[in-house]
Enzyme design. Sequence first.
Site, mmCIF file in Angstrom:
data_model
loop_
_atom_site.group_PDB
_atom_site.id
_atom_site.type_symbol
_atom_site.label_atom_id
_atom_site.label_comp_id
_atom_site.label_asym_id
_atom_site.label_seq_id
_atom_site.Cartn_x
_atom_site.Cartn_y
_atom_site.Cartn_z
ATOM 1 N N TYR A 1 8.723 0.743 -4.933
ATOM 2 C CA TYR A 1 8.921 -0.140 -6.347
ATOM 3 C C TYR A 1 8.937 0.937 -7.810
ATOM 4 O O TYR A 1 9.673 0.407 -8.717
ATOM 5 C CB TYR A 1 7.964 -1.182 -6.346
ATOM 6 C CG TYR A 1 8.068 -2.021 -5.587
ATOM 7 C CD1 TYR A 1 8.887 -3.410 -5.782
ATOM 8 C CD2 TYR A 1 7.586 -2.185 -4.287
ATOM 9 C CE1 TYR A 1 9.025 -4.448 -4.940
ATOM 10 C CE2 TYR A 1 7.780 -3.152 -3.282
ATOM 11 C CZ TYR A 1 8.710 -4.421 -3.715
ATOM 12 O OH TYR A 1 8.885 -5.421 -2.867
ATOM 13 N N GLU B 1 3.962 -8.217 0.981
ATOM 14 C CA GLU B 1 4.475 -7.435 1.956
ATOM 15 C C GLU B 1 2.977 -6.701 2.605
ATOM 16 O O GLU B 1 3.005 -6.659 3.873
ATOM 17 C CB GLU B 1 5.283 -6.478 1.248
ATOM 18 C CG GLU B 1 6.666 -6.999 1.063
ATOM 19 C CD GLU B 1 7.465 -6.041 -0.141
ATOM 20 O OE1 GLU B 1 6.947 -4.981 -0.264
ATOM 21 O OE2 GLU B 1 8.270 -6.843 -0.485
#
Length: 395
Positions: A98, A140
Amino acid sequence: MLSPKSTETVRATLPAVGGAVGEITPLFYDKLFAAHPQLLRDLFNRGNQANGEQQQALAGAIAAFATTLVEHPDVRPDAMLSRIAHKHASLGISREQYKVVHLHLFAAIAEVLGDAVTPEVAAAWDEVYWLMANALIALEARLYERAGALHGATWRSCTVVEHRQETADVATFVVRPDGGGQAPGFRPGQYVSVQVTLPDGARQIRQYSLSGRLDDALQFSVKRVAGDPAGEVSNHLHDHLDIGHTLDISHPFGDVALDDGDHPVLLASAGIGCTPMIAMLGHLADTGSARRVIAAHADRSESDHAFRADLEQLTAKLPDAVAHVWYERPEGAWPADRTGLIDLSRLDIPAGTTAYLCGPLPFLRAARAQLLDAGVAAADIHYEVFGPDLWLGAA
């Protein structure tokens, strides 16, 4: 929730950013792959990059998330986030990635919008990004924990123990984990990621629905994909994967899975969208469900309809189930009780029905509209689409 200051800034700049997102996302991917070419080679779907669908899906997700933050500040788009998180988990995405995405995405935003990206604007959109990213990272992490894997290490080497043709274009593969042990459990409707090494050395990944439950193996089905670009992984599996071959398979994931209630259920599919539906129908038959079950499927013809015999046999096992099939080009009497495109408005759909849809986007749009007109609640209509979800935030 966005801070009040950032909310006003995002609201003021959303039209400009939203209007330019079609330029921003392709530039972002160009920058990302220039800096990290291995991501295009070994992670991202090269076909979806070539046809632009991945860029469209990313643009739609960003715009939908930002719009929700400013228009409905007390509501988080959990359905959208869950869908993305399951897809990311099936690919083994880690939190560190990310940061890489943030770097190149904001470089693309600055390049496209230029001087309009003031420090205040950059800070506000940075807040949007990390709200979305941190929500996904948390989701996640929980998915990885349930799968018994740390940091996305869900891949497992498997050996093909069966390969059979369902139709000329659809093949089913049964794989058993190497090293013994049980295959991981899954909910009917979920999928696995399959990683293969292609002739050019790329290790490409695709998701395939699990089409049946076995005690010690996983079963997934693959349709050969024509066109430009052709389905390089799907076609490679058809042409080169056979009994005794090995490949890496992820833990099962997917947010569209059959619930365990006793209310009526509608399973509607088109084409290869029948794969998760046949798994759901099989589960209902195996558990002796007394639920009212309506199975509806559309295809080009009988010979194109994968699991056609299974549909007949499984519905026959259930005490309160019926199957309806539409063929564009019928070749025989059964079970084509309709000709042409699917029309769910012609079915008697009981009150309280939960619907599951899978198929191409035009089918999903038409089927969902027909169900809403029939009185099915929007919250009770669940859909799965193969490939980038161009419908995120719009359904």
